[in-house]
Design an enzyme around this catalytic site. Structure first.
Site, mmCIF file in Angstrom:
data_model
loop_
_atom_site.group_PDB
_atom_site.id
_atom_site.type_symbol
_atom_site.label_atom_id
_atom_site.label_comp_id
_atom_site.label_asym_id
_atom_site.label_seq_id
_atom_site.Cartn_x
_atom_site.Cartn_y
_atom_site.Cartn_z
ATOM 1 N N HIS A 44 39.582 20.960 -36.475
ATOM 2 C CA HIS A 44 38.720 21.893 -37.202
ATOM 3 C C HIS A 44 38.218 23.046 -36.334
ATOM 4 C CE1 HIS A 44 38.628 19.492 -40.816
ATOM 5 N NE2 HIS A 44 38.180 18.435 -40.166
ATOM 6 N N ARG A 69 41.139 16.295 -29.757
ATOM 7 C CA ARG A 69 41.352 15.843 -31.132
ATOM 8 C C ARG A 69 42.487 16.668 -31.714
ATOM 9 N NH1 ARG A 69 37.074 15.257 -36.100
ATOM 10 N NH2 ARG A 69 36.860 17.518 -35.899
ATOM 11 N N ASP A 83 50.741 16.554 -22.704
ATOM 12 C CA ASP A 83 51.460 17.209 -21.614
ATOM 13 C C ASP A 83 50.601 18.217 -20.868
ATOM 14 O OD1 ASP A 83 53.735 15.734 -22.026
ATOM 15 O OD2 ASP A 83 54.920 17.351 -22.898
ATOM 16 N N GLU A 148 37.706 7.423 -41.266
ATOM 17 C CA GLU A 148 37.116 8.492 -42.076
ATOM 18 C C GLU A 148 37.329 8.315 -43.573
ATOM 19 O OE1 GLU A 148 37.367 12.477 -39.777
ATOM 20 O OE2 GLU A 148 39.317 11.524 -39.453
ATOM 21 N N ASP A 174 33.296 13.123 -42.984
ATOM 22 C CA ASP A 174 34.466 12.760 -43.785
ATOM 23 C C ASP A 174 34.285 11.397 -44.433
ATOM 24 O OD1 ASP A 174 36.653 14.679 -43.972
ATOM 25 O OD2 ASP A 174 36.684 14.624 -41.797
#
Length: 253
Positions: A44, A69, A83, A148, A174
């Site tokens: 988000h 996230r 990575d 969530e 959520d």
């Protein structure tokens, strides 16, 4: 790479905050403030893959362990984030045992997972420490799955039992929304869901985490065994600071 997983497995309580601006400057500020960990939010937040590397570089000389996230429970997204050298990933909307297994698979190199192997990346110091990184990554990277949905609550025991899932992390907004009580964090349906997930995590010997809405809730969550605790965000801090300054100016005018 900062091994926050060893601290979680040792039962340590770790305090963090969210980074949603995609800014290397606010990442560095929050890291230097002394948080144990920070979440670099690609789900988000305003940042993207390019800004992620700059935030990770800014956090390198701070105490904070960076967790990314990812936008979705998708092996290529997880691989791309790892990575760049974070301490682990937070994976949203994990609602079943199968999805939890997919998250773990995405976090780990073969034969334990499906993470693609490359030597010339930041995590392996562009090849200089690849052998050590490859050898240690599966045991060092923290895997956090977000709970969530109502389906996730119903599957909490199965999710918690998946080998490689380290933390069950509540996404309050959520989860409350999907339970039909958006933002009502004292509602019986929300509290019952928390209790079910907490019990599942305890039985499986897994850690719990949550993005809190107020600092006063910290003792309650610690008492219930939560270890990965966060409050606020860099965007929220900037917005709140701006409002305070403007209000002070208006009161002095």
């Amino acid at each position: 790479m900062k091994n926050i997983r060893s601290e979680v497995l040792a039962g340590k309580t770790l305090l963090g905050t969210w980074l949603n601006l995609g800014s290397s400057i606010t990442a560095e500020i929050c890291g230097l403030a002394g948080f144990d960990w920070v979440c670099l939010d690609l789900e988000h937040g305003a940042g993207d893959q390019e800004s992620l590397v700059h935030q990770l570089q800014a956090l390198e000389h701070t105490p904070a362990a960076p967790l990314v996230r990812v936008a979705w429970n998708d092996a290529p997204r997880i691989k791309r984030a790892l990575d760049l050298g974070p301490s682990g990933c937070i994976i949203p909307y994990v609602s079943s045992e199968e999805e939890a297994r997919a998250a773990v698979q995405g976090m780990r190199y073969p034969p334990e997972g499906v993470r693609g192997v490359a030597k010339m990346n930041r995590a392996a110091r562009f090849g200089q420490t690849f052998d050590a990184y490859f050898r240690e990554a599966n045991e060092s990277l923290l895997t956090v799955v977000q709970i969530e949905t109502e389906a996730a609550v119903n599957a909490a025991e199965a999710i918690a039992a998946v080998e490689g899932v380290d933390v069950l992390f509540i996404g309050p907004l959520d989860l409350s929304t999907n339970l039909g009580v958006m933002g009502h964090y004292e509602h019986p349906r929300f509290l019952e869901a928390l209790s079910r997930v907490e019990a599942a995590a305890e039985r499986a010997g897994k850690a719990m985490g949550i993005l809190m809405t107020e600092a006063e809730a910290l003792p309650r969550f610690i008492e219930k065994g939560y270890q990965l605790l966060a409050l606020g965000s860099d965007g929220g801090m900037v917005a709140a600071g701006a409002r305070r300054i403007l209000e002070a100016l208006r009161q002095s005018a």
